[in-house]
Design a protein around this motif. Structure first.
Motif, short mmCIF file in Angstrom:
data_model
loop_
_atom_site.label_atom_id
_atom_site.label_comp_id
_atom_site.label_asym_id
_atom_site.label_seq_id
_atom_site.Cartn_x
_atom_site.Cartn_y
_atom_site.Cartn_z
N TYR A 144 0.84 -1.19 0.00
CA TYR A 144 0.00 0.00 0.00
C TYR A 144 0.88 1.25 0.00
O TYR A 144 0.59 2.23 -0.68
N ARG A 155 1.04 4.28 -2.63
CA ARG A 155 0.82 5.65 -2.17
C ARG A 155 1.94 6.56 -2.66
O ARG A 155 1.69 7.68 -3.14
N PRO A 211 -4.96 0.83 4.23
CA PRO A 211 -4.69 1.99 3.40
C PRO A 211 -5.15 3.30 4.04
O PRO A 211 -4.47 4.33 3.94
N ASP A 215 -2.84 6.58 5.06
CA ASP A 215 -3.15 7.87 4.47
C ASP A 215 -3.52 8.91 5.52
O ASP A 215 -3.13 10.08 5.41
N TRP A 269 -5.04 -0.44 -2.61
CA TRP A 269 -4.80 0.99 -2.41
C TRP A 269 -5.69 1.81 -3.36
O TRP A 269 -6.31 2.80 -2.95
N TYR A 274 -9.26 1.76 -2.31
CA TYR A 274 -9.44 2.71 -1.21
C TYR A 274 -9.64 4.13 -1.75
O TYR A 274 -10.53 4.87 -1.30
#
Length: 271
Positions: free
Chosen positions: A91, A95, A194, A198, A255, A258
């Motif tokens: 993830y 990102r 995720p 974040d 990811w 999400y």
């Protein structure tokens, strides 16, 4: 040093993310983006997950030596339960790629410095408990049907399942039982990790948001669970070797799923 806001995150109030509605097409788009992430530097990602085939070989040798073959199917199926946590570093890679940052494999371990590491660990422990309960339940089901004596070989186990009276019961009841554990995992962690990478929202909000995402999009999310569960099962069959490819792709795809499900924090602040 990371702040350990395990339950409720960093704010005084719970930061409940705003969710979007998605379609089945979004699932396939997330998978496409996940494959793109994987193919950017596939050798690096395979290195990160090569431990799973190694573990699979060790488990096969262990089961052969200690006659625990009845746990083979639960162990293979159990990867769907711990998969969300196992892909945590992937993830992070997705990102960073999304943000235009360096995606060298070493950054997968950057999650250890995440402000939400306490919450990530808490949800990971929850999955470990679920995995343990699944193995315990599967063992209890087997012993309830066949007793504590176990077959000496894999061939013996297959013969027991397909020729003895309780074999089909074990297969059907075991699959249904595993489905219950898998559904619980899907509802509580489908986007929990995720989200925590974040935004440091805390373990409770991460689990609650995953649950709301499933309730808001029941058909797409159940389809996602079937896709991931089936993929992990197939990847685990050849001594877990296929997981070296399956886990990275699903990890990256999660990811992007999400991102499709949750409104960015910046968009919320701009309202």
């Amino acid at each position: 040093m990371a702040n350990f806001h395990v339950i409720s995150g960093t704010g005084e109030k719970l930061d409940l993310p705003i969710l979007r509605s998605i379609t089945l097409a979004d699932l396939f788009d997330a998978l496409r983006l996940g494959v793109e992430d994987f193919w950017e530097k596939p050798s690096h990602y395979v290195m990160l997950t090569i431990i799973y085939p190694i573990v699979g070989i060790v488990l096969a040798v262990w089961m052969s030596g200690y006659h625990t073959w009845p746990l083979l199917y639960p162990l293979v199926g159990g990867f769907a339960l711990v998969g969300p946590f196992a892909a945590i570093g992937l993830y992070e890679i997705s990102r960073r790629r999304e943000a235009g940052e360096d995606t060298s494999w070493r950054h997968a371990f950057g999650v250890l410095r995440s402000p939400a590491i306490g919450s990530i660990a808490a949800v990971g422990v929850m999955l470990l408990v679920v995995f343990t309960l699944w193995l315990t339940s599967a063992q209890a089901l087997y012993e309830g049907l066949f007793g504590s004596s176990t077959p000496q070989t894999l061939t013996g186990l297959l013969g027991q399942i397909f020729t003895e009276p309780g074999g089909m019961t074990l297969l059907i009841a075991g699959t249904m039982l595993g489905g219950i554990f898998a559904l619980f995992t899907l509802c509580t962690t489908v986007i929990a990790f995720p989200l925590l990478l974040d935004r440091d929202v805390g373990a409770f909000v991460a689990v609650e948001t995953s649950f709301r995402a499933v309730m808001k999009n029941p058909v797409p999310m159940l389809a996602w669970g079937i896709i991931v569960g089936s993929g992990l099962f197939v990847g685990a069959l050849p001594l877990f070797v296929g997981l070296a490819v399956i886990i990275p792709i699903f990890g990256h795809s999660t990811w992007h799923l999400y991102r499709k499900l949750v409104e960015p924090a910046s968009a919320i602040r701009g309202m």
